[in-house]
Write a protein that holds these residues in place. Structure first.
Motif, PDB file in Angstrom:
ATOM      1  N   ARG A   1     -17.872   4.097 -28.271  1.00  0.00           N
ATOM      2  CA  ARG A   1     -18.004   4.378 -29.703  1.00  0.00           C
ATOM      3  C   ARG A   1     -16.715   5.011 -30.229  1.00  0.00           C
ATOM      4  O   ARG A   1     -15.918   5.544 -29.456  1.00  0.00           O
ATOM      5  CB  ARG A   1     -19.168   5.336 -29.956  1.00  0.00           C
TER       6      ARG A   1
ATOM      7  N   VAL B   1     -15.740   9.018 -36.607  1.00  0.00           N
ATOM      8  CA  VAL B   1     -16.507   8.072 -37.425  1.00  0.00           C
ATOM      9  C   VAL B   1     -16.800   8.707 -38.782  1.00  0.00           C
ATOM     10  O   VAL B   1     -17.206   9.867 -38.848  1.00  0.00           O
ATOM     11  CB  VAL B   1     -17.825   7.678 -36.726  1.00  0.00           C
TER      12      VAL B   1
ATOM     13  N   LEU C   1     -17.539  -0.220 -38.261  1.00  0.00           N
ATOM     14  CA  LEU C   1     -18.618  -0.184 -37.279  1.00  0.00           C
ATOM     15  C   LEU C   1     -19.880  -0.866 -37.783  1.00  0.00           C
ATOM     16  O   LEU C   1     -20.554  -1.577 -37.038  1.00  0.00           O
ATOM     17  CB  LEU C   1     -18.942   1.267 -36.908  1.00  0.00           C
TER      18      LEU C   1
ATOM     19  N   ILE D   1     -14.306  -0.599 -29.201  1.00  0.00           N
ATOM     20  CA  ILE D   1     -15.526   0.006 -29.725  1.00  0.00           C
ATOM     21  C   ILE D   1     -16.652  -1.026 -29.674  1.00  0.00           C
ATOM     22  O   ILE D   1     -16.492  -2.159 -30.117  1.00  0.00           O
ATOM     23  CB  ILE D   1     -15.297   0.511 -31.155  1.00  0.00           C
TER      24      ILE D   1
END
Length: 364
Positions: free
Chosen positions: A60, A64, A184, A274
């Motif tokens: 990940r 973010v 994402l 990712i």
């Protein structure tokens, strides 16, 4: 008078003699037993096999952020998809510009109408004020004109504020990338009515990557802070990378009895993108986790210890060694300090031993 035969007398005498000899015989037996090496059960201290397990996870983004519009409107375009790389300043999504332009036109018309009413109210007030000076108008009339002037001026001010808001909304009709990153996820579809501050998509820093794994609660209690891990890519031929524990979620998943760990990757190659599936295992070579059965712990709660097996002059004997205990894992307990891996430790009958006592040979 009772008569005893010679044979009976000899039998009685023999019993008496035997009875007199029993204490000496017991002492000889005890001495012989003390010289006999005591049989014990032992094991060699080694890294706990539980920490050698592999845990599945995913890569990940470490940094973010959720991106959102600063104004409300209907989403017109969404120009990116999940997994796409974007650059700073790139337009990611737009709101319906026609609707925004119409909002500006409506606000401008409202300002014109409100200002016209305010100008008329001002002229009315000035006229009544002149008449009052000539004693033609009444006090009630001048008060009503003053109140109307103030109210219309406030409406004009409010209309101008609405116009400024509409013009600002028109300027924020585009959502741009604040920095280089990777998309994402997208949380809305074109045509959706969005509100200010409500996330439209998630973007991550492409350089900051971490591995997310879920481990059993018992494992989470054993590993130390900043524990080292080895992360392995699922694809064949991609070398593993080192990782370091940065965060352990404070709350366990009660349904699965697991804890989520976040591992910072150390110099990962480009293959660790990712969203990539990985497996991770604890690096026991960096900080081995050793355990012993609870039955091996002697001493007291305040001063625990174990019986370490030592050899000298061709004999084996036990030495009491203080240790520090860690978390309990089922019927075993973590040894954090006191003995090194590879040491032979007595695991049964520890409360019957004495310091320096000789023990038997270890059987295969």
């Amino acid at each position: 008078m009772i008569k005893v035969s010679r044979a009976s007398a000899l039998l009685v005498t023999g019993l008496l003699v035997t009875g007199l000899a029993l204490p000496g015989l017991a002492e000889e037996t005890a001495t012989a037993e003390s010289r006999t090496p005591r049989p014990v059960i032992s094991e060699f201290l080694s890294a706990d096999p539980a920490v050698q397990r592999q845990f599945s996870g995913v890569i990940r983004g470490q940094d973010v952020s959720a991106l959102a519009f600063q104004t409300s409107g209907r989403l017109a375009t969404l120009d990116v998809e999940a997994g796409e790389r974007v650059t700073k300043g790139q337009v990611l999504a737009t709101l319906d510009q026609i609707t925004l332009a119409q909002d500006v036109d409506v606000a401008e018309a409202a300002v014109s109408a409100a200002q016209a009413q305010a100008d008329f109210a001002l002229s009315q007030y000035e006229r009544v004020e002149t008449l009052l000076a000539r004693d033609v108008a009444t006090t009630a009339q001048i008060e009503a004109a003053r109140a109307n002037r103030i109210a219309t001026a406030a409406k004009a001010l409010s209309a101008r504020a609405d116009l400024a808001q509409a013009e600002e909304a028109a300027r924020y009709g585009q959502l741009v990338a604040p920095r280089d990153g990777i998309i994402l996820s997208t949380d809305v579809e074109p045509g959706t009515l969005v509100s200010p501050g409500v996330g439209v998509l998630e973007m991550a820093d492409p350089l900051g990557r971490e591995a997310i794994i879920d481990v059993p609660e018992s494992f989470a209690q054993v590993i130390p802070e900043n524990a080292a891990f080895i992360v392995q890519h699922r694809a064949i031929g991609v070398p593993p990378v080192s990782a370091r524990l940065t965060l352990m979620e404070p709350i366990a998943d009660t349904s699965l009895e697991t804890r989520r760990l976040r591992l910072a990757l150390i110099d990962p190659p480009e293959d660790y993108r990712i969203g990539t599936l990985i497996s991770a295992r604890y690096d026991s070579d960096a900080a081995p986790v050793t355990t012993l059965p609870k039955t091996a712990i002697a001493g007291s709660d305040a001063a625990p210890g174990v019986w370490r097996v030592a050899a000298s002059d061709g004999a084996r004997h036990v030495v009491f060694t203080p240790v520090e205990l860690g978390a309990e894992i089922g019927d075993r307990v973590v040894i954090t300090q006191g003995v090194e891996p590879g040491t032979e430790i007595v695991t049964r009958g520890v409360h019957m031993l004495q310091d320096g006592q000789e023990i038997g040979e270890r059987q295969p």
